[in-house]
Design an enzyme around this catalytic site. Sequence first.
Site, PDB file in Angstrom:
ATOM      1  N   LYS A   1      43.792  66.375 -19.696  1.00  0.00           N
ATOM      2  CA  LYS A   1      42.474  66.048 -19.036  1.00  0.00           C
ATOM      3  C   LYS A   1      42.567  67.271 -18.072  1.00  0.00           C
ATOM      4  O   LYS A   1      41.406  68.304 -18.038  1.00  0.00           O
ATOM      5  CB  LYS A   1      42.183  64.819 -18.294  1.00  0.00           C
ATOM      6  CG  LYS A   1      41.190  64.787 -17.573  1.00  0.00           C
ATOM      7  CD  LYS A   1      40.836  63.730 -16.681  1.00  0.00           C
ATOM      8  CE  LYS A   1      41.422  62.363 -17.199  1.00  0.00           C
ATOM      9  NZ  LYS A   1      40.991  61.380 -16.133  1.00  0.00           N
TER      10      LYS A   1
ATOM     11  N   GLN B   1      46.414  62.462 -18.095  1.00  0.00           N
ATOM     12  CA  GLN B   1      45.996  63.414 -17.136  1.00  0.00           C
ATOM     13  C   GLN B   1      46.651  64.631 -17.320  1.00  0.00           C
ATOM     14  O   GLN B   1      45.657  65.904 -16.941  1.00  0.00           O
ATOM     15  CB  GLN B   1      46.469  62.897 -15.569  1.00  0.00           C
ATOM     16  CG  GLN B   1      45.849  63.424 -14.366  1.00  0.00           C
ATOM     17  CD  GLN B   1      44.664  62.800 -14.116  1.00  0.00           C
ATOM     18  OE1 GLN B   1      44.511  61.381 -14.195  1.00  0.00           O
ATOM     19  NE2 GLN B   1      43.523  63.287 -13.832  1.00  0.00           N
TER      20      GLN B   1
ATOM     21  N   THR C   1      32.848  62.030 -11.371  1.00  0.00           N
ATOM     22  CA  THR C   1      33.260  61.464 -12.752  1.00  0.00           C
ATOM     23  C   THR C   1      31.987  61.052 -13.660  1.00  0.00           C
ATOM     24  O   THR C   1      31.717  61.427 -14.826  1.00  0.00           O
ATOM     25  CB  THR C   1      34.279  60.492 -12.508  1.00  0.00           C
ATOM     26  OG1 THR C   1      35.141  60.711 -11.348  1.00  0.00           O
ATOM     27  CG2 THR C   1      34.798  60.068 -13.841  1.00  0.00           C
TER      28      THR C   1
ATOM     29  N   GLY D   1      41.749  59.166  -5.674  1.00  0.00           N
ATOM     30  CA  GLY D   1      41.474  57.779  -6.020  1.00  0.00           C
ATOM     31  C   GLY D   1      41.452  57.445  -7.351  1.00  0.00           C
ATOM     32  O   GLY D   1      41.528  58.325  -8.449  1.00  0.00           O
ATOM     33  N   ASP D   2      41.297  56.291  -7.813  1.00  0.00           N
ATOM     34  CA  ASP D   2      41.180  55.757  -9.122  1.00  0.00           C
ATOM     35  C   ASP D   2      40.640  54.200  -9.004  1.00  0.00           C
ATOM     36  O   ASP D   2      40.207  53.823  -7.888  1.00  0.00           O
ATOM     37  CB  ASP D   2      42.340  55.615  -9.985  1.00  0.00           C
ATOM     38  CG  ASP D   2      42.218  55.764 -11.464  1.00  0.00           C
ATOM     39  OD1 ASP D   2      41.945  56.579 -12.234  1.00  0.00           O
ATOM     40  OD2 ASP D   2      42.496  54.468 -12.090  1.00  0.00           O
TER      41      ASP D   2
ATOM     42  N   SER E   1      37.903  67.545  -7.885  1.00  0.00           N
ATOM     43  CA  SER E   1      38.991  67.442  -6.815  1.00  0.00           C
ATOM     44  C   SER E   1      39.604  68.608  -6.673  1.00  0.00           C
ATOM     45  O   SER E   1      39.852  69.115  -5.651  1.00  0.00           O
ATOM     46  CB  SER E   1      40.261  66.361  -7.626  1.00  0.00           C
ATOM     47  OG  SER E   1      39.818  65.313  -7.122  1.00  0.00           O
TER      48      SER E   1
ATOM     49  N   LYS F   1      49.935  60.467 -11.979  1.00  0.00           N
ATOM     50  CA  LYS F   1      49.243  59.077 -11.566  1.00  0.00           C
ATOM     51  C   LYS F   1      50.045  58.373 -10.797  1.00  0.00           C
ATOM     52  O   LYS F   1      51.310  58.256 -10.903  1.00  0.00           O
ATOM     53  CB  LYS F   1      48.871  58.575 -12.872  1.00  0.00           C
ATOM     54  CG  LYS F   1      47.696  57.634 -12.781  1.00  0.00           C
ATOM     55  CD  LYS F   1      46.368  58.426 -12.850  1.00  0.00           C
ATOM     56  CE  LYS F   1      45.164  57.959 -12.631  1.00  0.00           C
ATOM     57  NZ  LYS F   1      43.995  58.613 -12.947  1.00  0.00           N
TER      58      LYS F   1
ATOM     59  N   LYS G   1      48.743  66.572 -10.136  1.00  0.00           N
ATOM     60  CA  LYS G   1      47.287  66.132  -9.810  1.00  0.00           C
ATOM     61  C   LYS G   1      46.808  64.779 -10.492  1.00  0.00           C
ATOM     62  O   LYS G   1      46.910  64.764 -11.793  1.00  0.00           O
ATOM     63  CB  LYS G   1      46.301  67.113  -9.915  1.00  0.00           C
ATOM     64  CG  LYS G   1      44.956  66.939  -9.282  1.00  0.00           C
ATOM     65  CD  LYS G   1      44.787  67.021  -7.838  1.00  0.00           C
ATOM     66  CE  LYS G   1      43.426  66.198  -7.070  1.00  0.00           C
ATOM     67  NZ  LYS G   1      43.819  64.944  -6.769  1.00  0.00           N
TER      68      LYS G   1
ATOM     69  N   ASN H   1      32.586  52.973  -8.802  1.00  0.00           N
ATOM     70  CA  ASN H   1      32.031  54.497  -8.682  1.00  0.00           C
ATOM     71  C   ASN H   1      31.639  55.328  -9.807  1.00  0.00           C
ATOM     72  O   ASN H   1      30.756  56.086 -10.049  1.00  0.00           O
ATOM     73  CB  ASN H   1      33.048  55.095  -7.687  1.00  0.00           C
ATOM     74  CG  ASN H   1      33.199  56.408  -7.720  1.00  0.00           C
ATOM     75  OD1 ASN H   1      33.378  57.560  -8.509  1.00  0.00           O
ATOM     76  ND2 ASN H   1      32.236  57.098  -6.688  1.00  0.00           N
TER      77      ASN H   1
HETATM   78  N1  GLU Z   1      41.382  59.052 -11.242  1.00  0.00           N
HETATM   79  C1  GLU Z   1      40.680  60.249 -11.629  1.00  0.00           C
HETATM   80  C2  GLU Z   1      40.914  60.356 -12.990  1.00  0.00           C
HETATM   81  O1  GLU Z   1      41.230  59.663 -13.721  1.00  0.00           O
HETATM   82  C3  GLU Z   1      40.689  61.500 -10.693  1.00  0.00           C
HETATM   83  C4  GLU Z   1      42.000  61.953 -10.507  1.00  0.00           C
HETATM   84  C5  GLU Z   1      41.794  63.084  -9.360  1.00  0.00           C
HETATM   85  O2  GLU Z   1      41.015  63.413  -8.664  1.00  0.00           O
HETATM   86  O3  GLU Z   1      42.799  63.687  -8.858  1.00  0.00           O
HETATM   87  O4  GLU Z   1      40.772  61.621 -13.349  1.00  0.00           O
END
Ligand code: GLU
Length: 449
Positions: A118, A115, A214, A169-170, A381, A130, A94, A245
């Site tokens: 996190k 990630q 976020t 997204g990012d 998410s 990612k 994810k 965003n």
């Molecule tokens: N890009 C976001 C992050 O840095 C969200 C990633 C997601 O929702 O999968 O955590």
Amino acid sequence: MSVQMNEQLESIYQEIVKRNPGEQEFHQAVHEVLDSLGPVLVKYPEFGKRKVIQRLAEPERQIIFRVPWTDDKGEVHINRGFRVEFNSCLGPYKGGLRFHPSVYLGIIKFLGFEQIFKNALTGLPIGGAKGGSDFDPKGKSDNEIMNFCQSFMTELYRHLGEYTDVPAGDIGVGGREIGFLFGQYKRITNRYESGVLTGKGLDYGGSLVRKEATGYGAAFFVQEMLRVRKQSYEGKTCVVSGAGNVAIYTIEKITELGGKVVACSDSNGYIHHEKGIDLELVRQLKEVERRRIKDYVEYHKDAKYIEGGNIWDVPCQVAMPCATQNELTGKDAEKLVKHGLIAVGEGANMPTTPEGVRVFQNANIAYGPGKATNAGGVATSALEMQQNASRDSWSFEYTEKRLAKIMSNIHEICYETAEEFGTPGNYVNGANIASFIKVAKAMLAMGLI
Ligand code: GLU
């Protein structure tokens, strides 16, 4: 190199640098985590023996592919697509997709590595990944964006699945791009697989609060850090870098919680508005019309726009870097501390340089690192995935409550872990140690994978 890092960790780090030449941001992200792990290897010698760190630093799978597309004049362009599937021991891969000209493997790997930790902090069943491309969405028409997204998904789809890998997204990837990507996935696979992407539109399986999550989450996390210090946003001057965003919804929630945001920025310059940023205008300019932030001063004559300026020159008590990696340097941190800073909450991923982090820590600033502070996005998410799996959709109020609870849990875990490992108030150690232990234990339980 930091002084605390012991010999064992130092040599693991050097080995990782050697195996991954030229990937500077990835090295930085790894170093920041390893820096916290000395006492963990003492408490859990099996992590060292079973080479958990070396395994974690090697992605389970890395996909690099060609993305050919045509612009509105019929000219052919070739971009490079990436998906780094880093770790899946807590759940399906994810993590977001970033479309930005600066993207190369080192950026995607730093983001994917962050990630893992996190996502572990959210307490939800998601692994780390990612992806993205060096494609620049700036100035492209909707049709060009669609052409690119369709070509990108034409390769990526085979690697995805609701139980395998779930992008979102990012930077450069928002609702419009997710729509094009989902449409192409559905078309190629002939499956309406809602849970394969998150950040979807509300008309086709998206979750309320995902867009805001976020920014809201970052504002909640800082509220918790302030609460521990018997403070609140009330009467505090805040600066939020960025105007995308994350920045927009950080500004919205901080304002709602009683703070005053006086500055925001884009990559060209920043706006300083003593009276407080007019969020509706920023939203109209950036979200709806896709214009530059400098146009803000056309509507507010008392605001200043500083082209090419540094937003961290603006004095504040709460700083929220919500733009991009390494945007806040050691010098910026020194200036902020001199101007009376109390707290920093990272809405972006790794926005503060290692020197900047050191300055904040030495000055006893409440400093919330991105992997904890901005985890609300990916957490929501995972809530979107829950709703998709049960073919349900939750109300805004309920979803926001879930998000607020997740953020206060993350704060508590980081706070308590920092204390337990002898560094009270150090959220970097708290976040790194708590998430690493969780992932490492799961990896060991699954054998040599
Ligand atoms: N890009 C976001 C992050 O840095 C969200 C990633 C997601 O929702 O999968 O955590």
